[in-house]
Design a protein around this motif. Structure first.
Motif, PDB file in Angstrom:
ATOM      1  N   GLU A 173      83.840  17.132  39.956  1.00  0.00           N
ATOM      2  CA  GLU A 173      82.558  16.738  40.530  1.00  0.00           C
ATOM      3  C   GLU A 173      81.814  18.030  40.856  1.00  0.00           C
ATOM      4  OE1 GLU A 173      80.643  14.217  44.199  1.00  0.00           O
ATOM      5  OE2 GLU A 173      82.708  13.797  43.610  1.00  0.00           O
ATOM      6  N   SER A 174      80.540  18.045  40.574  1.00  0.00           N
ATOM      7  CA  SER A 174      79.774  19.268  40.715  1.00  0.00           C
ATOM      8  C   SER A 174      78.376  18.932  41.203  1.00  0.00           C
ATOM      9  CB  SER A 174      79.728  19.987  39.359  1.00  0.00           C
ATOM     10  OG  SER A 174      79.181  21.261  39.492  1.00  0.00           O
ATOM     11  N   ARG A 175      77.518  19.910  41.150  1.00  0.00           N
ATOM     12  CA  ARG A 175      76.127  19.717  41.516  1.00  0.00           C
ATOM     13  C   ARG A 175      75.286  20.090  40.310  1.00  0.00           C
ATOM     14  NH1 ARG A 175      73.024  18.325  45.496  1.00  0.00           N
ATOM     15  NH2 ARG A 175      71.185  19.506  46.004  1.00  0.00           N
ATOM     16  N   ALA A 176      74.362  19.220  39.955  1.00  0.00           N
ATOM     17  CA  ALA A 176      73.467  19.472  38.825  1.00  0.00           C
ATOM     18  C   ALA A 176      72.465  20.560  39.207  1.00  0.00           C
ATOM     19  CB  ALA A 176      72.731  18.186  38.444  1.00  0.00           C
ATOM     20  N   ASN A 177      71.677  20.985  38.240  1.00  0.00           N
ATOM     21  CA  ASN A 177      70.595  21.928  38.496  1.00  0.00           C
ATOM     22  C   ASN A 177      69.717  21.355  39.600  1.00  0.00           C
ATOM     23  OD1 ASN A 177      67.677  22.851  37.997  1.00  0.00           O
ATOM     24  ND2 ASN A 177      68.879  24.311  36.806  1.00  0.00           N
ATOM     25  N   SER A 178      69.224  22.201  40.488  1.00  0.00           N
ATOM     26  CA  SER A 178      68.454  21.740  41.646  1.00  0.00           C
ATOM     27  C   SER A 178      67.251  20.879  41.255  1.00  0.00           C
ATOM     28  CB  SER A 178      67.993  22.923  42.496  1.00  0.00           C
ATOM     29  OG  SER A 178      67.164  23.772  41.748  1.00  0.00           O
ATOM     30  N   GLN A 179      66.687  21.099  40.070  1.00  0.00           N
ATOM     31  CA  GLN A 179      65.532  20.307  39.635  1.00  0.00           C
ATOM     32  C   GLN A 179      65.898  18.823  39.501  1.00  0.00           C
ATOM     33  OE1 GLN A 179      63.871  21.145  35.744  1.00  0.00           O
ATOM     34  NE2 GLN A 179      61.816  20.984  36.573  1.00  0.00           N
ATOM     35  N   ALA A 180      67.155  18.525  39.239  1.00  0.00           N
ATOM     36  CA  ALA A 180      67.581  17.134  39.107  1.00  0.00           C
ATOM     37  C   ALA A 180      67.453  16.365  40.420  1.00  0.00           C
ATOM     38  CB  ALA A 180      69.020  17.075  38.617  1.00  0.00           C
ATOM     39  N   TYR A 181      67.382  17.069  41.525  1.00  0.00           N
ATOM     40  CA  TYR A 181      67.276  16.437  42.842  1.00  0.00           C
ATOM     41  C   TYR A 181      65.838  16.436  43.360  1.00  0.00           C
ATOM     42  CZ  TYR A 181      72.247  17.178  42.417  1.00  0.00           C
ATOM     43  OH  TYR A 181      73.534  17.185  41.941  1.00  0.00           O
ATOM     44  N   PRO A 184      83.672   7.487  42.427  1.00  0.00           N
ATOM     45  CA  PRO A 184      82.439   6.952  43.009  1.00  0.00           C
ATOM     46  C   PRO A 184      81.307   7.043  41.991  1.00  0.00           C
ATOM     47  CG  PRO A 184      82.871   9.161  43.819  1.00  0.00           C
ATOM     48  CD  PRO A 184      84.054   8.769  42.979  1.00  0.00           C
ATOM     49  N   THR A 185      80.233   6.329  42.227  1.00  0.00           N
ATOM     50  CA  THR A 185      79.087   6.386  41.326  1.00  0.00           C
ATOM     51  C   THR A 185      77.997   7.256  41.933  1.00  0.00           C
ATOM     52  OG1 THR A 185      78.129   4.399  42.276  1.00  0.00           O
ATOM     53  CG2 THR A 185      79.575   4.108  40.368  1.00  0.00           C
ATOM     54  N   GLY A 186      76.992   7.558  41.107  1.00  0.00           N
ATOM     55  CA  GLY A 186      75.883   8.369  41.577  1.00  0.00           C
ATOM     56  C   GLY A 186      76.220   9.842  41.665  1.00  0.00           C
ATOM     57  N   ARG A 187      77.196  10.270  40.900  1.00  0.00           N
ATOM     58  CA  ARG A 187      77.660  11.658  40.967  1.00  0.00           C
ATOM     59  C   ARG A 187      77.426  12.382  39.653  1.00  0.00           C
ATOM     60  NH1 ARG A 187      81.199  11.436  45.499  1.00  0.00           N
ATOM     61  NH2 ARG A 187      80.216   9.844  46.762  1.00  0.00           N
ATOM     62  N   TYR A 188      77.542  13.695  39.702  1.00  0.00           N
ATOM     63  CA  TYR A 188      77.428  14.553  38.525  1.00  0.00           C
ATOM     64  C   TYR A 188      78.764  15.256  38.349  1.00  0.00           C
ATOM     65  CZ  TYR A 188      76.188  18.557  35.643  1.00  0.00           C
ATOM     66  OH  TYR A 188      76.146  19.505  34.654  1.00  0.00           O
ATOM     67  N   PHE A 189      79.263  15.252  37.120  1.00  0.00           N
ATOM     68  CA  PHE A 189      80.535  15.897  36.823  1.00  0.00           C
ATOM     69  C   PHE A 189      80.334  16.964  35.768  1.00  0.00           C
ATOM     70  CE2 PHE A 189      81.654  11.919  38.684  1.00  0.00           C
ATOM     71  CZ  PHE A 189      82.792  12.192  39.428  1.00  0.00           C
ATOM     72  N   ASN A 190      80.957  18.106  35.997  1.00  0.00           N
ATOM     73  CA  ASN A 190      80.991  19.195  35.040  1.00  0.00           C
ATOM     74  C   ASN A 190      82.436  19.237  34.544  1.00  0.00           C
ATOM     75  OD1 ASN A 190      80.735  21.458  33.508  1.00  0.00           O
ATOM     76  ND2 ASN A 190      80.156  22.820  35.182  1.00  0.00           N
ATOM     77  N   GLY A 191      82.639  18.673  33.368  1.00  0.00           N
ATOM     78  CA  GLY A 191      84.010  18.513  32.884  1.00  0.00           C
ATOM     79  C   GLY A 191      84.735  17.507  33.763  1.00  0.00           C
TER      80      GLY A 191
END
Length: 82
Positions: free
Chosen positions: A53-61, A43-50
């Motif tokens: 699928e993960s969650r970016a630093n809270s500031q990114a939101y 899917p698009t609009g996601r953040y991947f750590n390696g």
């Protein structure tokens, strides 16, 4: 569009010259990058750590933080090209 943190402290010249020991390999970072490029089912609009699928630093939101970053970036671009 997706965002990716491909790997941590890959064994690159920049990492080794800084005195930090590598944690990940360049191959691991390349695998994560190629997955986002070639996987048809992601899917698009996601953040991947390696590869995960993960969650970016809270500031990114944070909409205000994103707006401020955009404004500062625009100012820096105008200054550099001006």
């Amino acid at each position: 569009m997706n965002s990716l943190h491909p790997a941590t402290f890959m064994a690159t010249t920049m990492v080794t010259d800084s005195g930090v020991g590598p944690i990940s390999t360049v191959a691991e970072g390349a695998d994560a990058t190629m997955r986002l490029i070639t996987a048809p089912d992601l899917p698009t609009g996601r953040y991947f750590n390696g590869l995960r699928e993960s969650r970016a630093n809270s500031q990114a939101y944070d909409a205000d933080a994103r707006a401020r970053l955009r404004s500062l970036s625009d100012e820096l671009i105008a200054t550099a090209s001006g």
